[in-house]
Design a protein around this motif. Structure first.
Motif, PDB file in Angstrom:
ATOM      1  N   GLN A 186       0.839  -1.190   0.000  1.00 58.17           N
ATOM      2  CA  GLN A 186       0.000   0.000   0.000  1.00 58.17           C
ATOM      3  C   GLN A 186       0.877   1.244   0.000  1.00 58.17           C
ATOM      4  O   GLN A 186       1.904   1.313   0.675  1.00 58.17           O
ATOM      5  CB  GLN A 186      -0.922   0.007   1.225  1.00 58.17           C
ATOM      6  CG  GLN A 186      -1.897   1.175   1.262  1.00 58.17           C
ATOM      7  CD  GLN A 186      -2.845   1.088   2.442  1.00 58.17           C
ATOM      8  OE1 GLN A 186      -3.222  -0.007   2.838  1.00 58.17           O
ATOM      9  NE2 GLN A 186      -3.211   2.230   2.991  1.00 58.17           N
ATOM     10  N   ARG A 273       0.233   0.214  -4.299  1.00 60.05           N
ATOM     11  CA  ARG A 273      -1.204   0.169  -4.574  1.00 60.05           C
ATOM     12  C   ARG A 273      -1.932   1.163  -3.679  1.00 60.05           C
ATOM     13  O   ARG A 273      -1.667   1.239  -2.469  1.00 60.05           O
ATOM     14  CB  ARG A 273      -1.751  -1.239  -4.342  1.00 60.05           C
ATOM     15  CG  ARG A 273      -1.323  -2.234  -5.425  1.00 60.05           C
ATOM     16  CD  ARG A 273      -1.868  -3.619  -5.154  1.00 60.05           C
ATOM     17  NE  ARG A 273      -3.333  -3.616  -5.066  1.00 60.05           N
ATOM     18  CZ  ARG A 273      -4.031  -4.746  -4.870  1.00 60.05           C
ATOM     19  NH1 ARG A 273      -3.407  -5.903  -4.713  1.00 60.05           N
ATOM     20  NH2 ARG A 273      -5.349  -4.676  -4.811  1.00 60.05           N
ATOM     21  N   GLN A 275      -5.236   2.651  -1.679  1.00 56.10           N
ATOM     22  CA  GLN A 275      -6.336   2.024  -0.960  1.00 56.10           C
ATOM     23  C   GLN A 275      -7.610   2.186  -1.791  1.00 56.10           C
ATOM     24  O   GLN A 275      -7.913   3.271  -2.297  1.00 56.10           O
ATOM     25  CB  GLN A 275      -6.525   2.679   0.412  1.00 56.10           C
ATOM     26  CG  GLN A 275      -7.613   2.049   1.244  1.00 56.10           C
ATOM     27  CD  GLN A 275      -7.311   0.593   1.534  1.00 56.10           C
ATOM     28  OE1 GLN A 275      -6.258   0.276   2.076  1.00 56.10           O
ATOM     29  NE2 GLN A 275      -8.222  -0.294   1.152  1.00 56.10           N
ATOM     30  N   GLY A 276      -8.384   1.108  -1.973  1.00 58.26           N
ATOM     31  CA  GLY A 276      -9.606   1.161  -2.775  1.00 58.26           C
ATOM     32  C   GLY A 276     -10.803   0.563  -2.048  1.00 58.26           C
ATOM     33  O   GLY A 276     -10.637  -0.210  -1.099  1.00 58.26           O
ATOM     34  N   ALA A 277     -12.004   0.955  -2.471  1.00 57.22           N
ATOM     35  CA  ALA A 277     -13.242   0.417  -1.886  1.00 57.22           C
ATOM     36  C   ALA A 277     -14.348   0.463  -2.928  1.00 57.22           C
ATOM     37  O   ALA A 277     -14.348   1.326  -3.824  1.00 57.22           O
ATOM     38  CB  ALA A 277     -13.645   1.217  -0.655  1.00 57.22           C
ATOM     39  N   VAL A 278     -15.293  -0.487  -2.821  1.00 55.46           N
ATOM     40  CA  VAL A 278     -16.445  -0.556  -3.733  1.00 55.46           C
ATOM     41  C   VAL A 278     -17.708  -0.678  -2.880  1.00 55.46           C
ATOM     42  O   VAL A 278     -17.771  -1.505  -1.956  1.00 55.46           O
ATOM     43  CB  VAL A 278     -16.335  -1.763  -4.686  1.00 55.46           C
ATOM     44  CG1 VAL A 278     -17.607  -1.902  -5.510  1.00 55.46           C
ATOM     45  CG2 VAL A 278     -15.120  -1.613  -5.590  1.00 55.46           C
ATOM     46  N   THR A 280     -21.684  -1.554  -3.228  1.00 52.96           N
ATOM     47  CA  THR A 280     -22.670  -2.116  -4.164  1.00 52.96           C
ATOM     48  C   THR A 280     -24.010  -1.374  -4.042  1.00 52.96           C
ATOM     49  O   THR A 280     -24.346  -0.834  -2.976  1.00 52.96           O
ATOM     50  CB  THR A 280     -22.894  -3.605  -3.897  1.00 52.96           C
ATOM     51  OG1 THR A 280     -23.393  -3.769  -2.575  1.00 52.96           O
ATOM     52  CG2 THR A 280     -21.588  -4.389  -4.061  1.00 52.96           C
ATOM     53  N   THR A 300     -16.933  -2.989   0.103  1.00 55.02           N
ATOM     54  CA  THR A 300     -15.808  -3.937   0.010  1.00 55.02           C
ATOM     55  C   THR A 300     -14.482  -3.186  -0.063  1.00 55.02           C
ATOM     56  O   THR A 300     -14.330  -2.251  -0.862  1.00 55.02           O
ATOM     57  CB  THR A 300     -15.962  -4.828  -1.235  1.00 55.02           C
ATOM     58  OG1 THR A 300     -17.206  -5.536  -1.154  1.00 55.02           O
ATOM     59  CG2 THR A 300     -14.798  -5.829  -1.320  1.00 55.02           C
ATOM     60  N   ASN A 301     -13.539  -3.591   0.774  1.00 57.59           N
ATOM     61  CA  ASN A 301     -12.176  -3.047   0.742  1.00 57.59           C
ATOM     62  C   ASN A 301     -11.409  -3.764  -0.369  1.00 57.59           C
ATOM     63  O   ASN A 301     -11.077  -4.946  -0.275  1.00 57.59           O
ATOM     64  CB  ASN A 301     -11.485  -3.282   2.092  1.00 57.59           C
ATOM     65  CG  ASN A 301     -10.068  -2.740   2.122  1.00 57.59           C
ATOM     66  OD1 ASN A 301      -9.546  -2.272   1.121  1.00 57.59           O
ATOM     67  ND2 ASN A 301      -9.443  -2.824   3.300  1.00 57.59           N
ATOM     68  N   THR A 302     -11.142  -3.056  -1.441  1.00 60.58           N
ATOM     69  CA  THR A 302     -10.424  -3.656  -2.582  1.00 60.58           C
ATOM     70  C   THR A 302      -8.927  -3.349  -2.541  1.00 60.58           C
ATOM     71  O   THR A 302      -8.193  -3.676  -3.486  1.00 60.58           O
ATOM     72  CB  THR A 302     -11.010  -3.139  -3.912  1.00 60.58           C
ATOM     73  OG1 THR A 302     -10.888  -1.706  -3.947  1.00 60.58           O
ATOM     74  CG2 THR A 302     -12.465  -3.543  -4.044  1.00 60.58           C
ATOM     75  N   GLY A 303      -8.494  -2.719  -1.476  1.00 65.91           N
ATOM     76  CA  GLY A 303      -7.070  -2.432  -1.344  1.00 65.91           C
ATOM     77  C   GLY A 303      -6.343  -3.543  -0.616  1.00 65.91           C
ATOM     78  O   GLY A 303      -6.864  -4.644  -0.415  1.00 65.91           O
TER      79      GLY A 303
END
Length: 326
Positions: A186, A273, A275-278, A280, A300-303
């Motif tokens: 990260q 990378r 930090q990412g999140a999605v 829905t 959702t934590n995509t990181g």
């Protein structure tokens, strides 16, 4: 008195006889033979007395040609591997007069590479028949690589040459592994350290002038204990990865030293990378006016790090007719 009839080849050298010789006694005469040419030579020794007449005896000898020769005990010396600026054990060459005349010796020295070889000699200016003298040689390489020279003894019979060879060696820095590849990390967070073992596989102490990053200093950091390393010993370089931005990141650790090559490199690589999140979209069924229904949205934590959710919870809902259930 005594004399010879070939004074240039047979001469009376000495005698024990006096002017009178008592009855039954004897005396001796020493005759020197110095042939002037090769082959059989002859002459006569005369003894003169006053009361027994004159006596004579035949003399004979063989003249041989002069043989001015010498030999060295070895034709070459190989000192093997010796560390630069160190010295080998001594090796000895014996020079012998193998002829039948004395030899003059005007020089014993190392030529062609003498800076790397030293010698000491017991040889004097004259080497008598069947005599020998010795020369000791040491190998003290000033540079690395295969080095050669010649030990030369200059005599009246000619020159004797002994070939000299040896290999100057340095420390050798060998890394294990030869490169470091970090797992995805990260952005702005630090990885666990990865280590590189640096081993001196040469036979001379390896001294480091510097160890540091020559590229990638914004993404990698290193610590090390490499100062000087004896043969077959090791030191350690530890590297951490802290990507400053996302994407592929590279760097290089450079170690400068007095060993073979002078510089040893270790390549570094890794990917940063963000930090990412999605979140829905919840799907609601058709719901009568005045009634209620629920649907679930998933965050959702995509990181690869911890996703920090802003208090007080999942967030808020905008829009008439909607409220956050949990």
């Amino acid at each position: 008195s005594f004399d010879t009839d070939t004074s240039t080849e047979f001469t009376v050298l000495s005698k024990t006889c006096t002017v009178s010789l008592p009855a039954g006694d004897s005396c001796t005469v020493t005759v020197n033979f110095a042939p002037t040419s090769a082959g059989p030579r002859s002459g006569q020794l005369h003894a003169y007395t006053t009361n027994a007449g004159n006596l004579e005896v035949g003399l004979s000898g063989v003249g041989t040609a002069q043989n001015a020769t010498a030999s060295a005990s070895v034709s070459s010396l190989n000192f093997g591997n010796v560390a630069v600026d160190a010295s080998s054990d001594e090796k000895t060459v014996t020079i012998t007069n193998t002829g039948n005349v004395s030899l003059s010796m005007t020089d014993v020295s190392v030529v062609n590479g003498g800076a790397n070889f030293t010698r000491a000699s017991t040889c004097g200016a004259v080497l008598a028949v069947d005599a020998a003298c010795s020369v000791t040689v040491m190998f003290a390489p000033k540079v690395a690589g295969t080095l050669t020279g010649t030990l030369r003894a200059v005599l009246s019979a000619g020159s004797l040459d002994v070939a000299l060879t040896g290999t100057g060696t340095l420390g050798v820095a060998v890394t294990n592994p030869i490169s470091l590849s970090f797992a995805d990390q990260q952005v702005d967070s630090s990885s666990t350290a990865l280590n590189v073992m640096v081993t001196n596989t040469g036979n001379r102490k390896l001294t480091f002038a510097s160890v540091g990053l020559v590229s990638g200093s914004g993404d990698f950091g290193q610590t090390n204990n490499c100062v000087s390393v004896e043969p077959e010993a090791s030191c350690m370089v530890s590297v951490i990865f802290t990507p400053s931005t996302s994407g592929s990141r590279t760097g290089t650790v450079a170690m400068t030293h007095d060993g073979v090559g002078g510089t040893t490199l270790v390549d570094l690589s890794g990917s940063g990378r963000d930090q990412g999140a999605v979140l829905t979209n919840p799907a609601f069924p058709a719901t009568a006016v005045g009634a209620t229904n629920t649907a679930t949205a998933t965050l959702t934590n995509t990181g690869i790090g911890i996703l920090e959710v802003t208090p007080p919870g999942m967030g808020s809902v905008n829009g008439a007719g909607y409220s956050l259930a949990s």
